[in-house]
Motif scaffolding. Structure first.
Motif: not given
Ligand code: HEM
Ligand code: HEM
Length: 247
Positions: A28, A39, A56, A59, A63, A172, A176, A179, A183, A198-199, A202, A205
């Motif tokens: 993840v 991006r 995707q 994601l 999830r 977490m 969820l 989400i 978008y 989420n940082s 981490v 964790f």
């Molecule tokens: C556990 C550590 C996680 C970290 C460190 C993390 C970090 C990130 C980062 C850095 C981005 C990109 C942000 C950007 O575009 O600037 C992102 C996007 C996203 N994250 Fe996470 N995430 C984590 C977990 C999750 C979880 C558990 C979910 C869903 C349940 C999730 C859903 C999403 C979604 C929907 C996006 C947008 C993706 C897209 O642009 O298509 N993330 N996340």
């Protein structure tokens, strides 16, 4: 290897954490970095070698990870909780409390499933709140070790496996819930909030990895417990065992 059932039951949670949860965290986080990098590279029509589907994929595994963390949290608390319930014979001593615990498991798991399916904002809010509250109520049940001398935020709570575990689980559940907001929000505020929170998750964790392995070292094997619990944990001494008879 001579492990009794109580030891095996105790090991199921750390085994699944190490073999299932932590590898998923690696995937993840790797995809999270790629999602962000892509991006930023394509922000003004630029090109990127990172595939378009990486967000995707992040994601999809995200999830799964979020659900699995709620599962590992419930697993971590269920062994000590069951132990205490059986020792106290809670069903006959306090049937209301027993029914409440069962109800909380139903609410926690049921609302997690609903949260996975919900789309409208209000329902995501409702199910996330219900799931988080049920997890906290269950985690607070007697018998679950918190390293805080039985009072919240006392003792060594800051190096407790319990506090960071509950906090990471709540983060977490929040992931969820938001989400769709990530978008839909053109100002990227939800995206930034997600990244910051989420940082922190981490780091929590990593903390779970540290405190969990420490706890594995501290907890005695089942057959050693009667002796080990005679030790004086403040002065770090144990009763002397009589030396074997000399011939
Ligand atoms: C556990 C550590 C996680 C970290 C460190 C993390 C970090 C990130 C980062 C850095 C981005 C990109 C942000 C950007 O575009 O600037 C992102 C996007 C996203 N994250 Fe996470 N995430 C984590 C977990 C999750 C979880 C558990 C979910 C869903 C349940 C999730 C859903 C999403 C979604 C929907 C996006 C947008 C993706 C897209 O642009 O298509 N993330 N996340
Ligand atoms: C996402 C990661 C994790 C979460 C959310 C989590 C959560 C929890 C919670 C809430 C408890 C109950 C409170 C307690 O007894 O301290 C617990 C117990 C425990 N955890 Fe974890 N934990 C995680 C990872 C780990 C890891 C990586 C290890 C060790 C390698 C570990 C080892 C243990 C042990 C030994 C117990 C005591 C189990 C028992 O008495 O039955 N945990 N965990």
């Amino acid at each position: 290897m001579d492990l009794g059932l109580p030891d095996i039951l105790r090991l199921i949670h750390p085994i699944l954490a190490v073999t299932v949860i932590f590898p998923s965290i690696g995937i993840v986080v790797y995809m999270a970095l790629q999602t962000r990098q892509r991006r930023l590279q394509t922000v003004e029509g630029g090109k990127s070698k990172i595939p378009a589907g990486v967000g995707q994929e992040h994601l999809k595994v995200g999830r799964w990870l979020a659900g699995a963390v709620v599962g590992i949290e419930l697993l971590g608390i269920t062994r000590p909780l069951l132990d205490k319930i059986i020792k106290d014979q809670l069903w006959s001593k306090d049937p209301t409390q027993f029914a409440l615990v069962l109800l909380m498991y139903v609410v926690a798991i049921g609302s997690l499933i609903c949260l996975f399916r919900a789309r409208p904002k209000v329902w995501r809010g409702v199910f996330a709140t219900l799931c988080g509250a049920a997890v906290v109520v269950l985690s607070l049940q007697p018998g679950i070790f918190r390293r805080d001398n039985g009072q919240l935020f006392q003792g060594e709570w800051y190096v407790s496996h319990w506090y960071s575990g509950v906090a990471a689980t709540l983060l977490m559940i929040f992931s969820l819930a938001i989400i769709q907001d990530i978008y839909q929000d053109r100002t990227h505020r939800w995206r930034v909030a997600h990244t910051v929170l989420n940082s922190i998750a981490v780091l929590l964790f990593i903390g779970q990895g540290v405190t969990g392995t420490r706890d594995l070292l501290e907890i005695p094997l089942n057959w050693q417990e009667p002796y080990i619990y005679q030790c004086d944990f403040v002065n770090k001494t144990c009763p002397q065992i009589a030396p074997p008879p000399q011939n």
